[in-house]
Write an enzyme that holds these catalytic residues in place. Sequence first.
Site, PDB file in Angstrom:
ATOM      1  CD  GLU A 114      24.803  21.412  16.571  1.00  0.00           C
ATOM      2  OE1 GLU A 114      24.741  22.650  16.406  1.00  0.00           O
ATOM      3  OE2 GLU A 114      25.835  20.839  16.927  1.00  0.00           O
ATOM      4  CE  LYS A 116      22.785  27.980   8.304  1.00  0.00           C
ATOM      5  NZ  LYS A 116      22.204  29.316   8.244  1.00  0.00           N
ATOM      6  CG  ASP A 118      17.162  32.899   9.813  1.00  0.00           C
ATOM      7  OD1 ASP A 118      18.321  33.287   9.582  1.00  0.00           O
ATOM      8  OD2 ASP A 118      16.198  33.122   9.056  1.00  0.00           O
ATOM      9  CE1 TYR A 230      27.501  28.320  16.074  1.00  0.00           C
ATOM     10  CE2 TYR A 230      25.202  28.921  16.361  1.00  0.00           C
ATOM     11  CZ  TYR A 230      26.457  29.193  15.857  1.00  0.00           C
ATOM     12  OH  TYR A 230      26.668  30.321  15.124  1.00  0.00           O
ATOM     13  CE  LYS A 317      20.092  28.621   3.394  1.00  0.00           C
ATOM     14  NZ  LYS A 317      20.266  29.756   4.312  1.00  0.00           N
ATOM     15  CB  CYS A 411      -8.640  57.655  -7.854  1.00  0.00           C
ATOM     16  SG  CYS A 411      -8.531  57.378  -6.083  1.00  0.00           S
ATOM     17  CB  CYS A 414     -11.568  60.567  -5.276  1.00  0.00           C
ATOM     18  SG  CYS A 414     -10.075  60.722  -6.273  1.00  0.00           S
ATOM     19  CB  CYS A 429      -5.094  59.176  -6.810  1.00  0.00           C
ATOM     20  SG  CYS A 429      -6.358  60.403  -6.448  1.00  0.00           S
ATOM     21  CB  CYS A 434      -8.161  61.340  -3.201  1.00  0.00           C
ATOM     22  SG  CYS A 434      -8.465  59.582  -3.059  1.00  0.00           S
TER      23      CYS A 434
HETATM   24  S1  IVH Z   1      28.179  25.948  13.311  1.00  0.00           S
HETATM   25  C1  IVH Z   1      32.228  26.088  11.585  1.00  0.00           C
HETATM   26  N1  IVH Z   1      25.768  25.489  14.252  1.00  0.00           N
HETATM   27  O1  IVH Z   1      24.784  29.522  10.547  1.00  0.00           O
HETATM   28  C2  IVH Z   1      30.971  26.116  12.335  1.00  0.00           C
HETATM   29  N2  IVH Z   1      26.131  27.437  12.951  1.00  0.00           N
HETATM   30  O2  IVH Z   1      26.901  29.830   7.820  1.00  0.00           O
HETATM   31  C3  IVH Z   1      30.087  27.195  11.904  1.00  0.00           C
HETATM   32  N3  IVH Z   1      24.126  28.858  12.719  1.00  0.00           N
HETATM   33  O3  IVH Z   1      27.480  31.722  10.842  1.00  0.00           O
HETATM   34  C4  IVH Z   1      28.885  27.377  12.645  1.00  0.00           C
HETATM   35  N4  IVH Z   1      22.778  27.608  13.915  1.00  0.00           N
HETATM   36  O4  IVH Z   1      25.573  31.972  12.468  1.00  0.00           O
HETATM   37  C5  IVH Z   1      26.550  26.306  13.523  1.00  0.00           C
HETATM   38  N5  IVH Z   1      23.691  24.976  15.157  1.00  0.00           N
HETATM   39  C6  IVH Z   1      24.458  25.809  14.446  1.00  0.00           C
HETATM   40  C7  IVH Z   1      23.980  26.990  13.888  1.00  0.00           C
HETATM   41  C8  IVH Z   1      24.839  27.787  13.128  1.00  0.00           C
HETATM   42  C9  IVH Z   1      22.893  28.730  13.208  1.00  0.00           C
HETATM   43  C10 IVH Z   1      24.584  29.983  11.851  1.00  0.00           C
HETATM   44  C11 IVH Z   1      25.864  30.624  12.263  1.00  0.00           C
HETATM   45  C12 IVH Z   1      26.800  30.523  11.070  1.00  0.00           C
HETATM   46  C13 IVH Z   1      25.858  30.200   9.948  1.00  0.00           C
HETATM   47  C14 IVH Z   1      26.492  29.249   8.949  1.00  0.00           C
END
Ligand code: IVH
Length: 674
Positions: A114, A116, A118, A230, A317, A411, A414, A429, A434
Amino acid sequence: MSTNVINRIEELRNLIRENDYKYYVLAEPVISDYDYDLLVKELEELETDHPELITPDSPTQRVGKELVKEFKSVVHRFPMLSLANTYDEGDLHDFDRRVREALPLNEAPEYVVELKIDGASISLTYNNGLLVKAATRGDGFAGEDIISNAKTIKSIPLKLKKAKTGKYRLDDIEVRGEIYMRISDFEKLNKEREESGDKLFANPRNSAAGTLKLQDPRTVSKRRLNMFAYYLLSADEELHSQEENLSLLTETGFTVNPNRFLCKSIDEVIEKCRILENLRDSLPYEIDGAVIKVNSIKHQKILGTIAKSPRWAVAYKFKAKQAITTLNKITWQVGRQGTITPVAELEPVFLAGSTISRATLHNFDEIKRKKVKEHIKVVIEKGGDVIPKIVASIEDKMDKDLPEVLPPDKCPECGSPLFRPENEVALYCENTECPAQIKGRLEHFAHRGAMDIEGLGEALVDLFVELGFLKTYPDIYDLKDRKDELIEIERLGKKSVENLLASIEKSKQQPFNKVLFGLGIRYVGAGAAKKLAGHFKSIDALMNADEEEINSIYEIGESISKSVKKFFSNPHNLHVINRLKEHGLTFESEATVVSENFFSGKTFVLTGTLNSLSREEASDKITALGGKATSSVSKKTDFVIAGENAGSKLSKAEALGVKILNEDEFLKLMGEIT
Ligand code: IVH
């Protein structure tokens, strides 16, 4: 009660829910905004006539009018775990190996990949289909109850839809997801904040997390937060797979991110992670990686958790968003306080959704540390900050002969000599005349968070300074005497000059705290100005106060009190203030309407935790009633208000014989007046 009314109310609620779902979850609206508003209006009117029929899951109940005094702590039924991070293919192979080793030999794992997202995670509890609890993650074991704010988010259903398959009862479930703000909404919000002089959010994640913790649900509802669900947990049903859970979440009315894959091997997972990483720049929201989860819940249970992370899932990541470009030139900018900051003028380059042509270099030490020179290639990165930064320079053999960058000795605006205070990296400055500082100060004075003079932005300020019309703040109020000259300026014309002069006149009504903020005293931001104005009530009282008294105000520190004293010791500033007074600006807080009471003129110190209000709120109430809230106990203190776990301030009060009130006594005294 006529059954007609009851039926119509239910019908309207279902119609509104269905349209909310189509608009906010599916992003496929089927009726016009006008027709939607008519439905809401009709429901609101029926509910006003029949308040006994209002239910908490009615779409009219999303935005509460009450401020949330404090967010109560709530313990999570199942801890909210975080994920271990992986950064490359090798890490993902290691993860796969650990999973396989823990599972029975003949049971190969399947993985769901999936995005992640932010943002900020949220936990939602539904009992019998109704939203009953919403909490932040907190430390994973207990979070904060944010239900009033969660209810305002339209992609969070107040009432679940019936799942099509009907395979599970789902009477007692917890749904987890990520609250996020779209990049465009984040940028819009920051623009508004910039105009009103509020602190900018560093990124969409911070703005989503910050918004979730606002005390006014009405502001939350205007900020357009969204959620991707999720994770689904059921207290009374055995669920089977993550893939099935995501379908159930979709069927019951949640938005589940469509960018996900079911994979049969880790190689397939790696391939899909690459696909997701390539999507990054085209998405309207921020992601910082992919999440890989073992699909089977049975397998998840075998794998279990270690410390704070599950063994059945990892985050992959993505690398920070970077680009390489040429640094064409280093320019030195002069701020309104005289600070000289190096700015890198770059060959424009597209990075993560926008074209970047400038980056900050903070100060001269940073230039040396990163070996930055003009005409060389640099790596830039969009990190957590609003302004992109230079991560490193790439020095080519050819670049060796390029001259080192030297700090300016004069500066750039000036020409006056620069000053570097001991123990500071910044250059200043010191010439308050100025032009760059003059322009910066005037722009700050006129902007929305201060005097709010519409039309007097950067371009006009620059022009008026160059024409010699403006130098100090009061000159703005003399512009009316130059009306004919202004109309002659080609860009302006009669109408816009009249509008400008009208908004200058109107700004005289800005309250004292905004005027004080507008004066541009170093370290006195909008918040500090409000506290100083609330405490001293007039500029004269503030000018006459000694450093100790200023310092004693709750949340006002030494750097502010020193800077305030320094500002008022300068005769030029006093002259400016006198001229502004003559023009009729507000230099006093509005007289408090409360009559003489217990709190009038008395000094209070708050210590320990109060149960029914925060210390900030208590201090605001004391000030509103004519008292003073300070931070340190002395003989001058009339009362110490001691909450739970009060520490050294309470002991000091006892030692000095200062009277002590507990929370109940304090509330009772307040109750007698208000
Ligand atoms: S699963 C045990 N799925 O990422 C399951 N987390 O450190 C834990 N996050 O705190 C979460 N997208 O805030 C999961 N598709 C996704 C996510 C997701 C973002 C965040 C969530 C979690 C952190 C993981």
